[in-house]
Design a protein around this motif. Structure first.
Motif, PDB file in Angstrom:
ATOM      1  N   SER A 199       0.827  -1.212   0.000  1.00  0.00           N
ATOM      2  CA  SER A 199       0.000   0.000   0.000  1.00  0.00           C
ATOM      3  C   SER A 199       0.860   1.260   0.000  1.00  0.00           C
ATOM      4  O   SER A 199       0.528   2.256  -0.644  1.00  0.00           O
ATOM      5  N   THR A 200       1.976   1.209   0.726  1.00  0.00           N
ATOM      6  CA  THR A 200       2.890   2.350   0.745  1.00  0.00           C
ATOM      7  C   THR A 200       3.505   2.571  -0.635  1.00  0.00           C
ATOM      8  O   THR A 200       3.653   3.710  -1.096  1.00  0.00           O
TER       9      THR A 200
ATOM     10  N   ALA B 248      -3.687   7.717   1.315  1.00  0.00           N
ATOM     11  CA  ALA B 248      -3.288   6.324   1.168  1.00  0.00           C
ATOM     12  C   ALA B 248      -2.090   5.984   2.042  1.00  0.00           C
ATOM     13  O   ALA B 248      -2.018   4.895   2.613  1.00  0.00           O
ATOM     14  N   LEU B 249      -1.142   6.905   2.156  1.00  0.00           N
ATOM     15  CA  LEU B 249       0.053   6.648   2.956  1.00  0.00           C
ATOM     16  C   LEU B 249      -0.298   6.453   4.426  1.00  0.00           C
ATOM     17  O   LEU B 249       0.261   5.584   5.099  1.00  0.00           O
TER      18      LEU B 249
ATOM     19  N   ALA C 171      -1.880   3.092   4.697  1.00  0.00           N
ATOM     20  CA  ALA C 171      -0.888   2.059   4.390  1.00  0.00           C
ATOM     21  C   ALA C 171      -0.013   1.736   5.583  1.00  0.00           C
ATOM     22  O   ALA C 171       0.386   0.584   5.777  1.00  0.00           O
ATOM     23  N   VAL C 172       0.264   2.733   6.390  1.00  0.00           N
ATOM     24  CA  VAL C 172       1.170   2.544   7.518  1.00  0.00           C
ATOM     25  C   VAL C 172       0.427   2.245   8.809  1.00  0.00           C
ATOM     26  O   VAL C 172       0.704   1.258   9.499  1.00  0.00           O
ATOM     27  N   ILE C 173      -0.540   3.093   9.149  1.00  0.00           N
ATOM     28  CA  ILE C 173      -1.125   3.020  10.490  1.00  0.00           C
ATOM     29  C   ILE C 173      -2.023   1.800  10.692  1.00  0.00           C
ATOM     30  O   ILE C 173      -2.015   1.193  11.770  1.00  0.00           O
TER      31      ILE C 173
ATOM     32  N   TYR D 249     -10.349  12.681   6.511  1.00  0.00           N
ATOM     33  CA  TYR D 249      -9.797  11.331   6.381  1.00  0.00           C
ATOM     34  C   TYR D 249      -8.749  11.067   7.462  1.00  0.00           C
ATOM     35  O   TYR D 249      -8.744   9.998   8.089  1.00  0.00           O
ATOM     36  N   ILE D 250      -7.877  12.026   7.673  1.00  0.00           N
ATOM     37  CA  ILE D 250      -6.830  11.868   8.685  1.00  0.00           C
ATOM     38  C   ILE D 250      -7.434  11.730  10.082  1.00  0.00           C
ATOM     39  O   ILE D 250      -7.008  10.892  10.883  1.00  0.00           O
TER      40      ILE D 250
END
Length: 407
Positions: free
Chosen positions: A38-39, A210-211, A214-216, A349-350
């Protein structure tokens, strides 16, 4: 349904040959590989679909779009793959509590650029609305992945199971490539074209969202798993992964349908009135269908668990209701969540992504101490409930408006 059936039998093989410890280790690697993939792709699917819809009749623009995506994501994935190769040892220690499984990690790192190209191809098929081909690719690849996974686990046990995660991605690339060769006129573009800054801005908008996911999201799952192992045992972590695997089967069916129909539909909407109409359809059609599926899973849980798992996973029957309830709330939340994604409401989103994962992790930390892996399931339910409340508040103006007041 083919993917669902193969997933069930694949899980049976893992539970039969590797037990709960193997389920936990493979689950950990799947979370890591998902985070890495995803990253590397950074929202390529959503951003490419948006640009494709806006420029589908302009061949010159499409060529420039494809070139921008191809080179940008190829560079990102190659750099990320190199980092994985260099740090395979520490990654193995974090994921598997030993540095003995570096080879599957390194293999996955080497394949990253190919995975990105595959995502690029699938996004183009999605933009072309070639849904039958996408489904065919998924089915063929899943059959091959199932066969290779069963063989590797049989021959190499846990090492083979971990290796099959990376090999599965490679098989997906091969199958997609064979279809692309037949439809190469849809995928042609000038490789000499440089990265277009205009299209790069769109990528950056979707990449920011997306980032974060992808990470969290995968990191949260890896940390929760490690908490279960530390406070209780790897066997308990395997039970939690078993429930997560079961959930992924029916969630995959619905999320695939939503990605193919609901998300592109939202991307074409212009007003609150249109969104509210689509929202009503979602709650009249998709939510009841999903509820029926969950009820069927709950009623038939004994049979499903006997088919998919061994007696070692019998505890799942007692706590499955927490996962089912959390998934039901999640499906209702997605009705609004997809709108936030397609309209690139980055701030909202965040807030939602951070709010869900942090609350999930914090509650899991406390609940796991007293309730083991069931505490993680309870945390999942309450985190989804909190997320749903927050997203309803975000859309309160749209929901409270009368239809004749909408634009």
């Amino acid at each position: 349904m083919v993917s669902f059936a193969l997933g069930i039998f694949s899980t049976k093989i893992v539970s039969l040959f590797l037990g709960t410890p193997g389920m936990a280790l493979i689950g950990s690697f799947r979370n890591f590989s998902s985070m890495l993939k995803s990253t590397a792709t950074l929202g390529i699917n959503n951003s490419l679909i948006k640009l494709f819809i806006e420029n589908k009749d302009d061949k010159a623009a499409l060529s420039s779009i494809y070139s921008t995506f191809f080179w940008f994501f190829l560079i990102i994935s190659s750099l990320l793959g190199l980092l994985v190769l260099f740090f395979a040892g520490p990654i193995s220690s974090f994921l598997f509590f030993t540095n003995s499984y570096t080879i599957p990690i390194q293999f996955f790192g080497l394949l990253l650029p190919l995975m990105v190209i595959n995502t690029f191809w699938i996004a183009i098929y999605n933009g072309l609305e070639q849904f039958k081909k996408m489904i065919a690719i998924q089915i063929i690849a899943n059959v091959l992945i199932f066969g290779s996974t069963a063989f590797l686990i049989w021959k190499q046990h846990i090492f083979g199971g971990l290796l099959s995660v990376a090999l599965g991605e490679f098989l997906m690339v091969v199958v997609t490539f064979l279809y692309v060769l037949k439809d190469k006129h849809h995928f042609q573009f000038e490789l000499k074209n440089k990265i277009n800054k205009e299209y790069l801005k769109v990528i950056k908008q979707f990449s920011a969202m997306a980032l974060l996911s992808a990470v969290i999201a995968p990191l949260t799952l890896m940390l929760i798993r490690n908490i279960i192992v530390k406070d209780h045992s790897i066997q308990e972590a395997g039970l939690w992964d078993g429930i997560s695997k079961l959930s992924s089967f029916y969630m995959m069916i619905f999320s695939s349908g939503l990605s193919l129909y609901y998300m592109p539909k939202l991307a074409s909407l212009q007003t609150d009135a249109e969104f509210k109409t689509e929202l009503k359809m979602y709650f009249k059609l998709f939510v009841p269908l999903f509820l029926l599926m969950l009820l069927a899973v709950f009623v038939c849980k004994g049979l499903i668990l006997d088919i998919a798992f061994t007696p070692e996973f019998a505890k799942i029957k007692e706590v499955l209701i927490w996962q089912l309830s959390g998934d039901f709330i999640k499906i209702m939340t997605l009705a609004f969540g997809y709108q936030i994604v397609v309209k690139t409401r980055i701030k909202d989103y965040i807030i939602l992504e951070m709010g869900f994962n942090l609350s999930y992790l914090v509650m899991a930390f406390y609940f796991i101490k007293g309730h083991s892996f069931e505490g993680a399931l309870q945390a999942y339910f309450y985190a989804n409930l909190l997320l749903f409340i927050i997203i309803l508040w975000m859309f309160r103006r749209v929901l409270l408006k009368k239809d004749n007041q909408l634009e």
